[in-house]
Design a protein around this motif. Sequence first.
Motif, short mmCIF file in Angstrom:
data_model
loop_
_atom_site.label_atom_id
_atom_site.label_comp_id
_atom_site.label_asym_id
_atom_site.label_seq_id
_atom_site.Cartn_x
_atom_site.Cartn_y
_atom_site.Cartn_z
N UNK A 54 7.37 3.93 -2.78
CA UNK A 54 7.27 4.88 -1.67
C UNK A 54 5.83 5.04 -1.23
N UNK A 55 5.64 4.93 0.09
CA UNK A 55 4.32 5.11 0.70
C UNK A 55 4.44 6.12 1.83
N UNK A 56 3.56 7.10 1.83
CA UNK A 56 3.59 8.13 2.87
C UNK A 56 3.06 7.56 4.19
N UNK A 57 3.49 8.14 5.32
CA UNK A 57 3.05 7.61 6.63
C UNK A 57 1.55 7.65 6.84
N UNK A 58 0.84 8.48 6.08
CA UNK A 58 -0.62 8.57 6.24
C UNK A 58 -1.33 7.28 5.89
N UNK A 59 -0.70 6.42 5.08
CA UNK A 59 -1.35 5.16 4.67
C UNK A 59 -0.80 3.97 5.45
N UNK A 60 -0.08 4.25 6.53
CA UNK A 60 0.56 3.17 7.29
C UNK A 60 -0.46 2.17 7.83
N UNK A 61 -1.59 2.65 8.32
CA UNK A 61 -2.62 1.73 8.85
C UNK A 61 -3.13 0.79 7.76
N UNK A 62 -3.26 1.30 6.54
CA UNK A 62 -3.70 0.45 5.43
C UNK A 62 -2.68 -0.65 5.15
N UNK A 63 -1.40 -0.31 5.26
CA UNK A 63 -0.34 -1.29 5.01
C UNK A 63 -0.32 -2.35 6.11
N UNK A 64 -0.51 -1.93 7.35
CA UNK A 64 -0.59 -2.89 8.46
C UNK A 64 -1.74 -3.86 8.24
N UNK A 114 -2.73 -21.23 -6.05
CA UNK A 114 -1.93 -20.17 -6.68
C UNK A 114 -2.04 -18.91 -5.83
N UNK A 115 -0.91 -18.32 -5.47
CA UNK A 115 -0.92 -17.10 -4.69
C UNK A 115 0.09 -16.12 -5.28
N UNK A 116 -0.21 -14.85 -5.16
CA UNK A 116 0.70 -13.82 -5.68
C UNK A 116 0.69 -12.62 -4.75
N UNK A 117 1.89 -12.16 -4.39
CA UNK A 117 2.07 -10.91 -3.65
C UNK A 117 2.77 -9.93 -4.58
N UNK A 118 2.21 -8.73 -4.72
CA UNK A 118 2.79 -7.76 -5.63
C UNK A 118 2.82 -6.37 -4.97
N UNK A 119 4.00 -5.74 -4.95
CA UNK A 119 4.16 -4.38 -4.46
C UNK A 119 4.45 -3.50 -5.67
N UNK A 120 3.52 -2.60 -6.00
CA UNK A 120 3.58 -1.87 -7.26
C UNK A 120 4.02 -0.42 -7.11
N UNK A 121 4.39 -0.03 -5.88
CA UNK A 121 4.97 1.30 -5.64
C UNK A 121 6.12 1.15 -4.67
N UNK A 169 -5.60 1.85 -2.48
CA UNK A 169 -5.15 2.36 -3.77
C UNK A 169 -4.68 1.25 -4.72
N UNK A 170 -4.81 -0.02 -4.28
CA UNK A 170 -4.48 -1.21 -5.08
C UNK A 170 -2.99 -1.32 -5.43
N UNK A 171 -2.13 -0.60 -4.73
CA UNK A 171 -0.70 -0.66 -5.02
C UNK A 171 -0.01 -1.81 -4.28
N UNK A 172 -0.69 -2.42 -3.31
CA UNK A 172 -0.26 -3.67 -2.70
C UNK A 172 -1.38 -4.67 -2.90
N UNK A 173 -1.03 -5.84 -3.46
CA UNK A 173 -2.10 -6.79 -3.78
C UNK A 173 -1.64 -8.21 -3.47
N UNK A 174 -2.54 -8.98 -2.84
CA UNK A 174 -2.29 -10.39 -2.58
C UNK A 174 -3.50 -11.18 -3.08
N UNK A 175 -3.24 -12.14 -3.98
CA UNK A 175 -4.31 -12.96 -4.57
C UNK A 175 -4.08 -14.41 -4.17
N UNK A 176 -5.13 -15.08 -3.71
CA UNK A 176 -5.04 -16.47 -3.24
C UNK A 176 -6.17 -17.25 -3.88
#
Length: 500
Positions: A470-480, A461-468, A442-449
Amino acid sequence: GDILEFKFKAEIASPADIPSWQFEYEIPVDYSEFYAEVPGMFKYRPVFKGYVPLDVNSSELLKDENKNWVEIDGFYIYQNRFVCSDIAPFKKTVYSPSSKNYLTSIDFYLDKIEAYKSYKPIQGQSWENVSQQLYVDEKIYGRVKNFDAKPIVQRLELDSIKVRSAHTIYNWVGSTISWNGDLGIYAENSLDEVLKKKSCYIAEINLLLCALLEEAGIFTRATILRTNDQGGVNMEFPNSSQFNYLVAWIDLNGEKVVLDASESCLFTGILRPICLNNKGLKITPRFEEWVELDNDIYAKSTIVSIAKVVDDHLVVDVNISNQNYFAYEDCMKGDRYEDLIRVEPGVSVSDFSFNVKDSIASVNKMRMKCTGDSAVEKNGSAWSFNPFWVEKVQESPFVEKDRRFPIVFPYLFQYNWNFILELGENCSVSTFPKSEEIMTPDKSMRFIYNTKEMDGIFQINAQLRIMRRTFEPEVYDDILDFYNGMLDKVNKEIKIKVKG
């Protein structure tokens, strides 16, 4: 290994006092059952919380042993029954601010009483009622109305520009009154007594702030909220007892700002992370609107590292600027670099300086020089090292294989790393990672290198951005997957050749 079994019955004297029932605990529960037998004159709204499904959820008319409906003085009895079984124990997980949001439970809220004998007809509370009642409460707006703020406002010699006036008043209250650590939405002391005591409740500090802002002609509303360690506000239950914190809400030429003068490290528009809990209730003569507490303010950290080879040593000048919530956390820690920053083990730090933010400027700046011999692997002229010595994301916070509950970050955040290696005549880059972009679906977590070499420098140049938040447990695998991919990238080394 013991099994405990118990049951009990309680008769409630007041119709408003039906107790909550919690099905889930820190130990496994084999079976849990809750009955509520309620005369039909009382109308309740049951509210269910938690992630464990109910085995039974029923409300039926009560029958006696002859299967006749039971009635008292013309009112039937409703039997409410709720059952859960085979409940796994509750385990607290990282980024879950309150177990009260997740523990499986049932609450009954009185919505209406039908007219009968000594009982007068009663309609349940509304948020408009709550707002009106608090507005006339002696321990809230009564404190503001009975306080003469004019002498203080005149002494402060405020600017004609309201934004500057608000900053001046906010800073004065924060530097004059200290918080004693007690929460609550009521001011137990008059504001004149608050000025004498100097150490006060959270509500007393911010009601004094409200009084001074109103006297200065700034549109102000006291606003109550529920800290996120107490769980979320139940919108179906209009009641002031849910709230435990009071702040000031102001309108500055159309810009809506929330203020909390209880901590010198806070600044205008920033609340303690524990206060970011969805919505706050403005206390007004007539209910207006909810105040959005989950703002879109990013905590930002920018790390610029400029490295070069000097006399067979890799020396790095580091500049760090932290904004908003990161600046607030720095201010709370103090001014020792060991507490403020994370560096690779063995990297020596010298010439450290820290420019502390004030209550208006929301940026901290740190500067230091590092010598990283212990972090550099040397094999003759071939050197290899990780360029992210400072404030690197060390590991994933998510170590569980599965996740039952939502992930709630304390605030939105963004890290920016800029590593520059000055090449010169004695240094060249032989191997470095490729540019890459990693993100959740869903592009709400992004890392650019990004890597590039130009004009005698090599740059990452690197950037880590968390744009939300709250994340529901259903997307936990995506976050891992996201964290694993990002950590793999930031841990990669670059290799350089150094002439003797």
